[in-house]
Design an enzyme around this catalytic site. Structure first.
Site, PDB file in Angstrom:
ATOM      1  N   GLN A 192       0.819  -1.210   0.000  1.00 35.99           N
ATOM      2  CA  GLN A 192       0.000   0.000   0.000  1.00 35.99           C
ATOM      3  C   GLN A 192       0.856   1.265   0.000  1.00 35.99           C
ATOM      4  O   GLN A 192       0.464   2.288  -0.553  1.00 35.99           O
ATOM      5  CB  GLN A 192      -0.942  -0.007   1.203  1.00 35.99           C
ATOM      6  CG  GLN A 192      -1.982  -1.115   1.156  1.00 35.99           C
ATOM      7  CD  GLN A 192      -2.776  -1.118  -0.137  1.00 35.99           C
ATOM      8  OE1 GLN A 192      -3.483  -0.168  -0.460  1.00 35.99           O
ATOM      9  NE2 GLN A 192      -2.650  -2.199  -0.909  1.00 35.99           N
ATOM     10  N   ASP A 252      -7.586  -5.682  -4.084  1.00 41.88           N
ATOM     11  CA  ASP A 252      -7.381  -4.640  -5.091  1.00 41.88           C
ATOM     12  C   ASP A 252      -7.734  -5.127  -6.489  1.00 41.88           C
ATOM     13  O   ASP A 252      -8.042  -4.311  -7.359  1.00 41.88           O
ATOM     14  CB  ASP A 252      -5.923  -4.179  -5.075  1.00 41.88           C
ATOM     15  CG  ASP A 252      -5.617  -3.253  -3.901  1.00 41.88           C
ATOM     16  OD1 ASP A 252      -6.563  -2.666  -3.346  1.00 41.88           O
ATOM     17  OD2 ASP A 252      -4.425  -3.125  -3.550  1.00 41.88           O
ATOM     18  N   GLU A 310      -9.139   2.055   5.906  1.00 40.16           N
ATOM     19  CA  GLU A 310      -9.669   1.677   4.596  1.00 40.16           C
ATOM     20  C   GLU A 310      -9.535   0.161   4.405  1.00 40.16           C
ATOM     21  O   GLU A 310     -10.492  -0.523   4.057  1.00 40.16           O
ATOM     22  CB  GLU A 310      -8.894   2.418   3.510  1.00 40.16           C
ATOM     23  CG  GLU A 310      -9.304   2.052   2.096  1.00 40.16           C
ATOM     24  CD  GLU A 310      -8.371   2.638   1.055  1.00 40.16           C
ATOM     25  OE1 GLU A 310      -8.768   2.678  -0.120  1.00 40.16           O
ATOM     26  OE2 GLU A 310      -7.244   3.055   1.402  1.00 40.16           O
ATOM     27  N   HIS A 311      -8.315  -0.348   4.608  1.00 37.91           N
ATOM     28  CA  HIS A 311      -8.054  -1.789   4.538  1.00 37.91           C
ATOM     29  C   HIS A 311      -7.546  -2.259   5.890  1.00 37.91           C
ATOM     30  O   HIS A 311      -6.611  -1.669   6.435  1.00 37.91           O
ATOM     31  CB  HIS A 311      -6.976  -2.116   3.504  1.00 37.91           C
ATOM     32  CG  HIS A 311      -7.186  -1.517   2.151  1.00 37.91           C
ATOM     33  ND1 HIS A 311      -6.563  -0.344   1.739  1.00 37.91           N
ATOM     34  CD2 HIS A 311      -7.949  -1.936   1.116  1.00 37.91           C
ATOM     35  CE1 HIS A 311      -6.927  -0.071   0.503  1.00 37.91           C
ATOM     36  NE2 HIS A 311      -7.773  -1.016   0.094  1.00 37.91           N
ATOM     37  N   HIS A 341       1.576   3.072  -3.374  1.00 39.86           N
ATOM     38  CA  HIS A 341       0.549   3.860  -4.056  1.00 39.86           C
ATOM     39  C   HIS A 341       0.902   5.338  -4.117  1.00 39.86           C
ATOM     40  O   HIS A 341       0.681   6.006  -5.130  1.00 39.86           O
ATOM     41  CB  HIS A 341      -0.798   3.735  -3.318  1.00 39.86           C
ATOM     42  CG  HIS A 341      -1.658   2.633  -3.805  1.00 39.86           C
ATOM     43  ND1 HIS A 341      -2.356   2.685  -4.988  1.00 39.86           N
ATOM     44  CD2 HIS A 341      -1.955   1.424  -3.268  1.00 39.86           C
ATOM     45  CE1 HIS A 341      -3.045   1.575  -5.150  1.00 39.86           C
ATOM     46  NE2 HIS A 341      -2.821   0.786  -4.124  1.00 39.86           N
ATOM     47  N   HIS A 369     -52.647  20.165   6.096  1.00 38.79           N
ATOM     48  CA  HIS A 369     -52.326  18.755   5.950  1.00 38.79           C
ATOM     49  C   HIS A 369     -53.538  17.894   6.317  1.00 38.79           C
ATOM     50  O   HIS A 369     -53.882  16.929   5.614  1.00 38.79           O
ATOM     51  CB  HIS A 369     -51.146  18.375   6.866  1.00 38.79           C
ATOM     52  CG  HIS A 369     -49.818  18.839   6.365  1.00 38.79           C
ATOM     53  ND1 HIS A 369     -49.540  20.162   6.117  1.00 38.79           N
ATOM     54  CD2 HIS A 369     -48.674  18.140   6.086  1.00 38.79           C
ATOM     55  CE1 HIS A 369     -48.277  20.270   5.707  1.00 38.79           C
ATOM     56  NE2 HIS A 369     -47.738  19.059   5.672  1.00 38.79           N
TER      57      HIS A 369
END
Length: 437
Positions: free
Chosen positions: A264, A367, A333-334, A267, A426
């Site tokens: 990761q 992924d 996230e992961h 990235h 109403h």
């Protein structure tokens, strides 16, 4: 390379209790600070359309454009030239994600509340969506699959996709991205990146009609544009730099853990890599493995910057129990679980974009080919948000059907509640239907 944060005994310290949401710092990703810079870009696209987009492509991408639409024949040509092994990988990724997406597709739910009183919870696909695929640091062809497949399964009528123009590819998006579009049957493709791409989708520009929803990850300029234009157009999330957290004990394989942290970190220099463990010996072993593995990988400088940043750390905890509190507070996230009884530990996780259980489920599987989606909430948003799925491309509509008798049965309650809110009109809308004429 990675710093250490020692939280052992933190739960027993006097004074204010430890806030596990802030126990592990994150990278500086200030969307609010970037908005003033993307605002004029979005306004220029709103007012001048394609003319403004081509100016920004020249300034930011170094590409001179006359057209922003990618001819369909270019996507088919890219597919013809695609490496057969890459094509096979994409086809398997598509097959697996389509299978899970089809199982996630929700059906209409009909509830009968009495004779003649029915409410139908109807699922309706978004009419038109714009998919954003990053092409800057790395051509994320997998994001074509992750965005397009659930949209197609949901039944979205009109799908447009954009990715940044590449000078080395004649001003077109990366050819692997174009090939994936052809493989998925996506014919409306644009060579536009950054904030201007989000604005193009939100307002419409030239051949691109405005969309109802924009999905897909991007850099800070793309994310800032999504925040700025939220309301003008729907968005999936504000996904920032990628992040991995690993909760491991002394049963974990240090080489596996190091490889996953590295995977990761490559990235983005702002990517976060966090190991949470009660084992100091594992930390030492993983640190040694990182030294070996990083030295022989391709993107050494990018990875070293990520692992050496404030967003990455070895976090020492008393035990797996405290480790769970740390990773739930971090809301990664992961999240990988590499402990004894990993499935049981994973079942107790509350906050994560996706959870990878045991030694044979690395994040990189997700992924590409796990069948799960890799467009996931970042920055701690996993405590309230979900990853991309079929549900992101559908809307819920309540359809109400009542007979006269069914309305009469509940009419007095409607009138009473309307009077309680001082909204007599109403109640009158019910009375006029039930009074004798």
């Amino acid at each position: 390379m990675m710093r250490r944060i020692d939280l052992r005994g933190a739960g027993d310290r006097p004074g204010a209790p430890l806030d596990y949401r802030t126990a592990v710092p994150r990278a500086d990703f200030d969307i609010e600070a970037a908005i003033p810079q993307v605002h004029p870009i979005c306004e220029a696209v709103r007012l001048r359309g394609v003319e403004a987009i081509t100016e920004f492509s020249a300034r930011f991408d170094g590409v001179e454009q006359t057209e922003i639409a990618v001819p369909v024949e270019e996507t088919h040509r890219a597919l013809e030239r695609l490496d057969p092994a890459i094509r096979a990988g994409l086809e398997e990724s598509i097959r697996r994600l389509r299978a899970t997406s089809e199982r996630e597709l929700e059906r209409d739910v009909v509830t009968d509340l009495g004779d003649g009183a029915r409410v139908t919870h109807r699922k309706v696909p978004v009419d038109r969506v714009g998919l954003y695929v990053p092409g800057g640091i790395a051509p994320l062809v997998s994001s074509v699959v992750m965005n397009a497949v659930p949209a197609q399964v949901a039944g979205v009528r009109s799908i447009a996709l954009t990715s940044s123009p590449q000078a080395e590819h004649g001003g077109l998006p990366h050819p692997t991205i174009l090939a994936a579009c052809a493989l998925l049957g996506i014919e409306e493709v644009y060579a536009v990146g950054g904030a201007q791409a989000v604005a193009m989708f939100a307002y419409g520009a030239g051949p691109c009609e405005r969309v109802d929803l924009v999905t897909g990850p991007g850099n800070i300029w793309t994310v800032s544009a999504k925040r700025l234009l939220k309301g003008v157009v729907g968005i999936d999330s504000e996904a920032g730099p990628t992040e991995i957290a690993i909760l491991a004990d002394d049963t974990a394989d240090a080489a596996h853990v190091a490889a996953d942290l590295l995977s990761q970190a490559e990235h983005d220099p702002l990517a976060a890599a966090v190991l949470v463990t009660p084992s100091e010996a594992l930390v030492d072993d993983v640190a040694a493995e990182l030294d070996k593995q990083v030295a022989v990988t391709r993107h050494v400088e990018r990875i070293r910057t990520s692992l050496g940043g404030p967003q990455s750390a070895f976090v020492l905890v008393d035990d797996v129990e405290q480790g769970l509190r740390v990773v739930d507070g971090y809301a990664a996230e992961h999240l990988e679980i590499q402990t004894r009884d990993a499935a049981a530990v994973a079942a107790r996780v509350r906050n994560a974009g996706a959870v990878f259980v045991g030694p044979w489920a690395p994040v990189s599987l997700g992924d590409y080919c796990a069948g799960s989606n890799h467009v996931l909430p970042t920055g701690g948003c996993a405590c309230h948000s979900s990853g991309l799925s079929v549900r992101a491309f559908t809307r819920s509509v309540h359809v109400v059907e009542y007979s006269r008798d069914a309305l009469a049965e509940v009419g007095d309650h409607v009138v009473t509640l309307a009077e309680a809110e001082d909204l007599p009109g109403h109640g009158a809308a019910v009375r006029v239907r039930l009074q004798d004429r």
